[in-house]
Design a protein around this motif. Structure first.
Motif, PDB file in Angstrom:
ATOM      1  N   LYS A  13       0.837  -1.064 -17.262  1.00 29.72           N
ATOM      2  CA  LYS A  13       1.336   0.308 -17.417  1.00 29.72           C
ATOM      3  C   LYS A  13       1.653   0.655 -18.865  1.00 29.72           C
ATOM      4  O   LYS A  13       1.432   1.778 -19.306  1.00 29.72           O
ATOM      5  CB  LYS A  13       2.577   0.523 -16.545  1.00 29.72           C
ATOM      6  CG  LYS A  13       2.260   1.085 -15.167  1.00 29.72           C
ATOM      7  CD  LYS A  13       3.465   1.725 -14.523  1.00 29.72           C
ATOM      8  CE  LYS A  13       3.041   2.539 -13.299  1.00 29.72           C
ATOM      9  NZ  LYS A  13       4.157   3.261 -12.681  1.00 29.72           N
TER      10      LYS A  13
ATOM     11  N   GLU B 235      -1.047   7.209 -10.762  1.00 27.62           N
ATOM     12  CA  GLU B 235      -0.492   8.565 -10.822  1.00 27.62           C
ATOM     13  C   GLU B 235      -1.615   9.546 -10.443  1.00 27.62           C
ATOM     14  O   GLU B 235      -2.130  10.299 -11.275  1.00 27.62           O
ATOM     15  CB  GLU B 235       0.044   8.843 -12.220  1.00 27.62           C
ATOM     16  CG  GLU B 235       1.182   7.897 -12.610  1.00 27.62           C
ATOM     17  CD  GLU B 235       1.525   7.938 -14.091  1.00 27.62           C
ATOM     18  OE1 GLU B 235       0.768   8.554 -14.872  1.00 27.62           O
ATOM     19  OE2 GLU B 235       2.552   7.335 -14.471  1.00 27.62           O
TER      20      GLU B 235
ATOM     21  N   SER C 183      -6.371   0.280  -8.245  1.00 26.92           N
ATOM     22  CA  SER C 183      -5.136   0.980  -8.624  1.00 26.92           C
ATOM     23  C   SER C 183      -4.470   1.657  -7.427  1.00 26.92           C
ATOM     24  O   SER C 183      -3.344   2.147  -7.548  1.00 26.92           O
ATOM     25  CB  SER C 183      -5.407   2.014  -9.715  1.00 26.92           C
ATOM     26  OG  SER C 183      -6.372   2.960  -9.310  1.00 26.92           O
TER      27      SER C 183
ATOM     28  N   HIS D 285      -4.857  -8.501 -10.109  1.00 22.56           N
ATOM     29  CA  HIS D 285      -4.987  -7.929  -8.765  1.00 22.56           C
ATOM     30  C   HIS D 285      -5.264  -8.999  -7.717  1.00 22.56           C
ATOM     31  O   HIS D 285      -6.058  -9.910  -7.923  1.00 22.56           O
ATOM     32  CB  HIS D 285      -6.112  -6.893  -8.742  1.00 22.56           C
ATOM     33  CG  HIS D 285      -6.378  -6.329  -7.387  1.00 22.56           C
ATOM     34  ND1 HIS D 285      -5.546  -5.428  -6.774  1.00 22.56           N
ATOM     35  CD2 HIS D 285      -7.389  -6.570  -6.495  1.00 22.56           C
ATOM     36  CE1 HIS D 285      -6.015  -5.126  -5.586  1.00 22.56           C
ATOM     37  NE2 HIS D 285      -7.140  -5.799  -5.391  1.00 22.56           N
TER      38      HIS D 285
ATOM     39  N   ARG E  17      -2.878   4.033 -13.491  1.00 23.81           N
ATOM     40  CA  ARG E  17      -1.438   3.826 -13.322  1.00 23.81           C
ATOM     41  C   ARG E  17      -0.975   4.203 -11.909  1.00 23.81           C
ATOM     42  O   ARG E  17       0.207   4.091 -11.595  1.00 23.81           O
ATOM     43  CB  ARG E  17      -0.665   4.671 -14.345  1.00 23.81           C
ATOM     44  CG  ARG E  17      -0.641   4.092 -15.737  1.00 23.81           C
ATOM     45  CD  ARG E  17      -0.168   5.129 -16.767  1.00 23.81           C
ATOM     46  NE  ARG E  17       1.167   5.628 -16.481  1.00 23.81           N
ATOM     47  CZ  ARG E  17       2.289   5.156 -17.047  1.00 23.81           C
ATOM     48  NH1 ARG E  17       2.224   4.166 -17.928  1.00 23.81           N
ATOM     49  NH2 ARG E  17       3.463   5.672 -16.755  1.00 23.81           N
TER      50      ARG E  17
ATOM     51  N   GLN F 120      -5.061  -5.538 -15.074  1.00 20.24           N
ATOM     52  CA  GLN F 120      -5.195  -5.229 -13.655  1.00 20.24           C
ATOM     53  C   GLN F 120      -6.279  -6.081 -12.992  1.00 20.24           C
ATOM     54  O   GLN F 120      -6.090  -6.570 -11.871  1.00 20.24           O
ATOM     55  CB  GLN F 120      -5.494  -3.743 -13.474  1.00 20.24           C
ATOM     56  CG  GLN F 120      -4.301  -2.854 -13.772  1.00 20.24           C
ATOM     57  CD  GLN F 120      -4.584  -1.391 -13.525  1.00 20.24           C
ATOM     58  OE1 GLN F 120      -5.722  -0.925 -13.689  1.00 20.24           O
ATOM     59  NE2 GLN F 120      -3.570  -0.643 -13.130  1.00 20.24           N
TER      60      GLN F 120
ATOM     61  N   LYS G 255      -0.190  -0.611  -5.061  1.00 23.95           N
ATOM     62  CA  LYS G 255       0.974  -0.279  -5.887  1.00 23.95           C
ATOM     63  C   LYS G 255       1.325  -1.382  -6.878  1.00 23.95           C
ATOM     64  O   LYS G 255       1.700  -1.108  -8.024  1.00 23.95           O
ATOM     65  CB  LYS G 255       2.174   0.042  -4.992  1.00 23.95           C
ATOM     66  CG  LYS G 255       2.040   1.353  -4.244  1.00 23.95           C
ATOM     67  CD  LYS G 255       3.293   1.664  -3.445  1.00 23.95           C
ATOM     68  CE  LYS G 255       3.147   3.004  -2.727  1.00 23.95           C
ATOM     69  NZ  LYS G 255       4.362   3.338  -1.933  1.00 23.95           N
ATOM     70  N   ALA G 256       1.222  -2.631  -6.430  1.00 21.82           N
ATOM     71  CA  ALA G 256       1.537  -3.744  -7.327  1.00 21.82           C
ATOM     72  C   ALA G 256       0.569  -3.777  -8.505  1.00 21.82           C
ATOM     73  O   ALA G 256       0.964  -3.992  -9.658  1.00 21.82           O
ATOM     74  CB  ALA G 256       1.497  -5.067  -6.559  1.00 21.82           C
ATOM     75  N   THR G 257      -0.708  -3.539  -8.220  1.00 23.35           N
ATOM     76  CA  THR G 257      -1.722  -3.545  -9.277  1.00 23.35           C
ATOM     77  C   THR G 257      -1.536  -2.365 -10.217  1.00 23.35           C
ATOM     78  O   THR G 257      -1.720  -2.489 -11.437  1.00 23.35           O
ATOM     79  CB  THR G 257      -3.131  -3.511  -8.660  1.00 23.35           C
ATOM     80  OG1 THR G 257      -3.286  -4.635  -7.789  1.00 23.35           O
ATOM     81  CG2 THR G 257      -4.211  -3.563  -9.732  1.00 23.35           C
ATOM     82  N   ALA G 258      -1.174  -1.204  -9.665  1.00 24.04           N
ATOM     83  CA  ALA G 258      -0.972   0.000 -10.489  1.00 24.04           C
ATOM     84  C   ALA G 258       0.130  -0.208 -11.515  1.00 24.04           C
ATOM     85  O   ALA G 258       0.123   0.426 -12.578  1.00 24.04           O
ATOM     86  CB  ALA G 258      -0.650   1.193  -9.598  1.00 24.04           C
ATOM     87  N   ASN G 259       1.077  -1.105 -11.221  1.00 24.55           N
ATOM     88  CA  ASN G 259       2.173  -1.382 -12.158  1.00 24.55           C
ATOM     89  C   ASN G 259       1.768  -2.328 -13.279  1.00 24.55           C
ATOM     90  O   ASN G 259       2.480  -2.443 -14.273  1.00 24.55           O
ATOM     91  CB  ASN G 259       3.372  -1.968 -11.413  1.00 24.55           C
ATOM     92  CG  ASN G 259       4.131  -0.908 -10.633  1.00 24.55           C
ATOM     93  OD1 ASN G 259       4.278   0.218 -11.100  1.00 24.55           O
ATOM     94  ND2 ASN G 259       4.599  -1.254  -9.442  1.00 24.55           N
ATOM     95  N   MET G 260       0.632  -2.990 -13.103  1.00 22.92           N
ATOM     96  CA  MET G 260       0.153  -3.905 -14.140  1.00 22.92           C
ATOM     97  C   MET G 260      -0.476  -3.113 -15.281  1.00 22.92           C
ATOM     98  O   MET G 260      -1.224  -2.176 -15.055  1.00 22.92           O
ATOM     99  CB  MET G 260      -0.881  -4.869 -13.558  1.00 22.92           C
ATOM    100  CG  MET G 260      -0.353  -5.752 -12.453  1.00 22.92           C
ATOM    101  SD  MET G 260      -1.677  -6.728 -11.692  1.00 22.92           S
ATOM    102  CE  MET G 260      -0.810  -7.491 -10.319  1.00 22.92           C
TER     103      MET G 260
END
Length: 223
Positions: A56, A120, A46, A33, A118, A29, A49-54
């Motif tokens: 995972k 979440e 995080s 990012h 993540r 991340q 959204k794009a970074t949160a997917n990294m």
């Protein structure tokens, strides 16, 4: 001896791999990012959204290891006590605990932090809320979880909930780690509620304690 065995086993046999996976997720991340310098930078990457997917998959591994450690090494049974023995307050506090593996609180915290990274945030807030209840008699754990729960509410853009959690934290039981996490979460809340002047000293504290040079550099843009 049983508590020592379960603590040691949870740490070295399971959680080591979880910690490695967590760090891999963080590295992915941090390196991947991308910030938009035309707008106010997010305190927590995080929330992008794009970074949160990294990373995972790495965080999923960390969560899996946490769940396994908790399942195999949680100790809920109270230690045997001699009948009629007069107990000190410290002994009473110890017996009032719901979890007797002295290491497992770190496992719960890693689970919540992995969920946060993540993206979440509701799931993470639920985990931290559970930690608060499970470790209600251990303020050094429950207050740490409260600081992170406030962070989840900031990420969810629920400023009133974040404020409520931060306001109810008992500063009498703060240690250095809790103070750092409290300052960090409060700085994020102050920025979100546009109280920038009040946020500056707390943000400077967070920057000074930030070990990752990339994250330290990007947080300086918030000043």
């Amino acid at each position: 001896m049983t508590r020592f065995y379960h603590s040691l086993t949870a740490h070295y046999n399971i959680m080591y791999n979880g910690e490695v996976a967590f760090e891999k997720g963080m590295d992915a991340q941090t390196e991947g990012h991308k910030d938009d310098y035309n707008s106010l930078l997010p305190m927590y990457i995080s929330t992008n959204k794009a970074t949160a997917n990294m990373g995972k998959g790495s965080y999923a591994t960390a969560i899996e290891k946490c769940e396994k450690a908790i399942k195999l090494h949680s100790i809920k049974k109270k230690p045997e006590q001699k009948a009629g023995k007069k107990r000190t307050q410290a002994e009473k506090d110890y017996l009032a605990r719901k979890e007797f593996n002295p290491y497992l609180w770190k496992t719960w915290m890693m689970m919540g932090e992995s969920q946060f990274q993540r993206g979440e945030f509701i799931e993470a807030a639920s985990t931290f809320n559970y930690i608060i209840r499970l470790y209600a008699t251990q303020p050094e754990v429950s207050n740490l979880a409260r600081a992170w729960m406030a962070r989840c509410y900031v990420a969810l853009e629920w400023p009133y909930d974040a404020e409520d959690v931060l306001r109810k934290m008992s500063k009498d039981s703060f240690n250095l780690k809790i103070q750092q996490e409290y300052d960090n979460s409060r700085a994020a809340w102050l920025i979100q509620t546009e109280q920038y002047e009040e946020a500056i000293p707390l943000l400077r504290k967070s920057i000074s304690l930030q070990k990752n040079p990339t994250q330290k550099a990007r947080l300086n843009f918030l000043l």
